[in-house]
Design an enzyme around this catalytic site. Sequence first.
Site, PDB file in Angstrom:
ATOM      1  N   TRP A  12       0.826  -1.205   0.000  1.00 49.31           N
ATOM      2  CA  TRP A  12       0.000   0.000   0.000  1.00 49.31           C
ATOM      3  C   TRP A  12       0.863   1.259   0.000  1.00 49.31           C
ATOM      4  O   TRP A  12       0.592   2.212  -0.739  1.00 49.31           O
ATOM      5  CB  TRP A  12      -0.942  -0.034   1.185  1.00 49.31           C
ATOM      6  CG  TRP A  12      -1.953   1.059   1.322  1.00 49.31           C
ATOM      7  CD1 TRP A  12      -2.383   1.616   2.488  1.00 49.31           C
ATOM      8  CD2 TRP A  12      -2.718   1.700   0.294  1.00 49.31           C
ATOM      9  NE1 TRP A  12      -3.350   2.570   2.248  1.00 49.31           N
ATOM     10  CE2 TRP A  12      -3.565   2.646   0.898  1.00 49.31           C
ATOM     11  CE3 TRP A  12      -2.742   1.579  -1.099  1.00 49.31           C
ATOM     12  CZ2 TRP A  12      -4.446   3.462   0.186  1.00 49.31           C
ATOM     13  CZ3 TRP A  12      -3.620   2.391  -1.826  1.00 49.31           C
ATOM     14  CH2 TRP A  12      -4.456   3.316  -1.183  1.00 49.31           C
ATOM     15  N   GLY A 138     -10.565   4.088   2.124  1.00 53.73           N
ATOM     16  CA  GLY A 138     -11.501   3.812   1.043  1.00 53.73           C
ATOM     17  C   GLY A 138     -11.229   2.455   0.423  1.00 53.73           C
ATOM     18  O   GLY A 138     -10.315   1.735   0.836  1.00 53.73           O
ATOM     19  N   THR A 140      -9.600   0.172  -1.702  1.00 47.90           N
ATOM     20  CA  THR A 140      -8.362   0.203  -2.481  1.00 47.90           C
ATOM     21  C   THR A 140      -7.604  -1.111  -2.371  1.00 47.90           C
ATOM     22  O   THR A 140      -7.325  -1.579  -1.273  1.00 47.90           O
ATOM     23  CB  THR A 140      -7.441   1.332  -1.974  1.00 47.90           C
ATOM     24  OG1 THR A 140      -7.280   1.197  -0.553  1.00 47.90           O
ATOM     25  CG2 THR A 140      -8.009   2.704  -2.276  1.00 47.90           C
ATOM     26  N   LYS A 193     -13.746  -3.145   8.992  1.00 46.76           N
ATOM     27  CA  LYS A 193     -14.170  -3.981   7.860  1.00 46.76           C
ATOM     28  C   LYS A 193     -13.234  -5.164   7.667  1.00 46.76           C
ATOM     29  O   LYS A 193     -13.630  -6.200   7.112  1.00 46.76           O
ATOM     30  CB  LYS A 193     -14.282  -3.152   6.576  1.00 46.76           C
ATOM     31  CG  LYS A 193     -13.048  -2.345   6.201  1.00 46.76           C
ATOM     32  CD  LYS A 193     -12.017  -3.108   5.411  1.00 46.76           C
ATOM     33  CE  LYS A 193     -10.775  -2.274   5.190  1.00 46.76           C
ATOM     34  NZ  LYS A 193      -9.726  -2.974   4.453  1.00 46.76           N
ATOM     35  N   ASP A 246     -15.435   0.236   1.192  1.00 45.30           N
ATOM     36  CA  ASP A 246     -14.278  -0.569   1.594  1.00 45.30           C
ATOM     37  C   ASP A 246     -14.708  -1.948   2.078  1.00 45.30           C
ATOM     38  O   ASP A 246     -14.024  -2.952   1.840  1.00 45.30           O
ATOM     39  CB  ASP A 246     -13.516   0.170   2.696  1.00 45.30           C
ATOM     40  CG  ASP A 246     -12.048  -0.217   2.762  1.00 45.30           C
ATOM     41  OD1 ASP A 246     -11.608  -1.039   1.937  1.00 45.30           O
ATOM     42  OD2 ASP A 246     -11.337   0.310   3.631  1.00 45.30           O
ATOM     43  N   SER A 256      -7.875  -9.399  -1.412  1.00 46.25           N
ATOM     44  CA  SER A 256      -7.969  -9.043   0.004  1.00 46.25           C
ATOM     45  C   SER A 256      -7.212 -10.038   0.880  1.00 46.25           C
ATOM     46  O   SER A 256      -7.542 -11.225   0.922  1.00 46.25           O
ATOM     47  CB  SER A 256      -9.435  -8.996   0.438  1.00 46.25           C
ATOM     48  OG  SER A 256      -9.547  -8.948   1.843  1.00 46.25           O
ATOM     49  N   ARG A 257      -6.206  -9.550   1.604  1.00 43.55           N
ATOM     50  CA  ARG A 257      -5.452 -10.428   2.501  1.00 43.55           C
ATOM     51  C   ARG A 257      -6.324 -10.921   3.653  1.00 43.55           C
ATOM     52  O   ARG A 257      -6.198 -12.070   4.086  1.00 43.55           O
ATOM     53  CB  ARG A 257      -4.215  -9.696   3.035  1.00 43.55           C
ATOM     54  CG  ARG A 257      -3.177  -9.392   1.978  1.00 43.55           C
ATOM     55  CD  ARG A 257      -1.843  -9.045   2.591  1.00 43.55           C
ATOM     56  NE  ARG A 257      -1.862  -7.780   3.309  1.00 43.55           N
ATOM     57  CZ  ARG A 257      -1.562  -6.602   2.778  1.00 43.55           C
ATOM     58  NH1 ARG A 257      -1.241  -6.521   1.497  1.00 43.55           N
ATOM     59  NH2 ARG A 257      -1.558  -5.504   3.499  1.00 43.55           N
ATOM     60  N   ASN A 258      -7.183 -10.056   4.168  1.00 44.60           N
ATOM     61  CA  ASN A 258      -8.037 -10.457   5.285  1.00 44.60           C
ATOM     62  C   ASN A 258      -9.045 -11.519   4.857  1.00 44.60           C
ATOM     63  O   ASN A 258      -9.254 -12.507   5.566  1.00 44.60           O
ATOM     64  CB  ASN A 258      -8.748  -9.230   5.857  1.00 44.60           C
ATOM     65  CG  ASN A 258      -7.790  -8.296   6.559  1.00 44.60           C
ATOM     66  OD1 ASN A 258      -7.378  -8.529   7.678  1.00 44.60           O
ATOM     67  ND2 ASN A 258      -7.411  -7.222   5.874  1.00 44.60           N
ATOM     68  N   GLU A 284      -4.487  -6.950   8.772  1.00 39.46           N
ATOM     69  CA  GLU A 284      -4.756  -6.121   9.945  1.00 39.46           C
ATOM     70  C   GLU A 284      -5.934  -6.627  10.775  1.00 39.46           C
ATOM     71  O   GLU A 284      -6.002  -6.397  11.981  1.00 39.46           O
ATOM     72  CB  GLU A 284      -5.016  -4.671   9.521  1.00 39.46           C
ATOM     73  CG  GLU A 284      -3.776  -3.899   9.119  1.00 39.46           C
ATOM     74  CD  GLU A 284      -2.964  -3.407  10.310  1.00 39.46           C
ATOM     75  OE1 GLU A 284      -3.365  -3.679  11.456  1.00 39.46           O
ATOM     76  OE2 GLU A 284      -1.929  -2.762  10.085  1.00 39.46           O
TER      77      GLU A 284
END
EC number: 1.1.1.94
Length: 337
Positions: A12, A138, A140, A193, A246, A256-258, A284
């Site tokens: 990022w 946002g 991204t 989120k 988001d 998306s890593r999450n 995160e």
Amino acid sequence: MSRIAVIGAGAWGTALAIVLGRRGGHAVRLWAYEQEVVASILARRTNDLFLPEASIPATVTVTDSLTDALNGAEIVLSVMPSHHVRRLFTQMLPHLSDDMVFVSATKGVEDQTYLRMTEVIEEVVTPRFSPRLVAVSGPTFAKEVAKGDPTAITAASSDEDLARTVQHEFSDPRFRVYTNRDVVGVELGGALKNVIAIAAGICDGLELGHNSVAALVTRGLAEITRLSLACGGHIETMAGLAGLGDLVLTCTGGLSRNRTVGVELGKGRKLADIIAGMRGMVAEGVLTTNAAIGLANKHGVEMPITQQMHAILHQGKSPSDAIRELMSRPSTTEVWL
């Protein structure tokens, strides 16, 4: 020409440095902790560790020296993992000044203190001076931002002039920046989120179908909104880029890593093994779950999805059991905050 220090060269941070570098009119210094990142950017103009597909413009200078990165900077853009923010700002403090604008692009809440990232920065810096703070957030994905795919984010500050300054400095034809005064809502939307995205990934890993993901996204937004309002956020923000935007992206996007952590948990893998395979990248939501529960308890806010994610991530609960318990909760009305 604006002088901008980007602190953190993960995917990022690198993507934002590319945006600022390609815009023109900026002298961008990207600080990287990893020597491998510094070496690859100097040799090939690519971040081989975190964002190998993207070419970094010559207007971006890379350094492993915080002193060099911050020297003469007008804007300090913080893009480091949430658990490093306090330590690094403490380390940077002798090189910071009250004429700098501090922009946080980290989506997280500090463990133990439950502080948002701008609150952490403010707490560290305030003994010397009162910092000018902006939060950006946002929908991204770093890879798409670096590629130049059309993207929109929000810049939030209690000082509208500061938000507009960031809007002006960051915007280009492929990267649109809106302004917002709701720092609380923008930061909490971006952080919380990630927890819901892990839950959505678990549904996909368990092959529970599209209905389950849609339900989780919707009910997840409800509990994020409840907590944000309790902390002083505005309900309108939750319908915007830092809220719904988001959330939808992170819960459904393949980058998306999450969500990926959730998918692997749903398939039966252990959290420690999943994290070990992420090559230093951070999901995160794993850390934020602790802080979210702490904030919810502090404000007396019910967050059933977040509570179940905490039990899975930190107490060894079975994902199947968590889903079963969510579906068997006492019936209630849909709309309540």
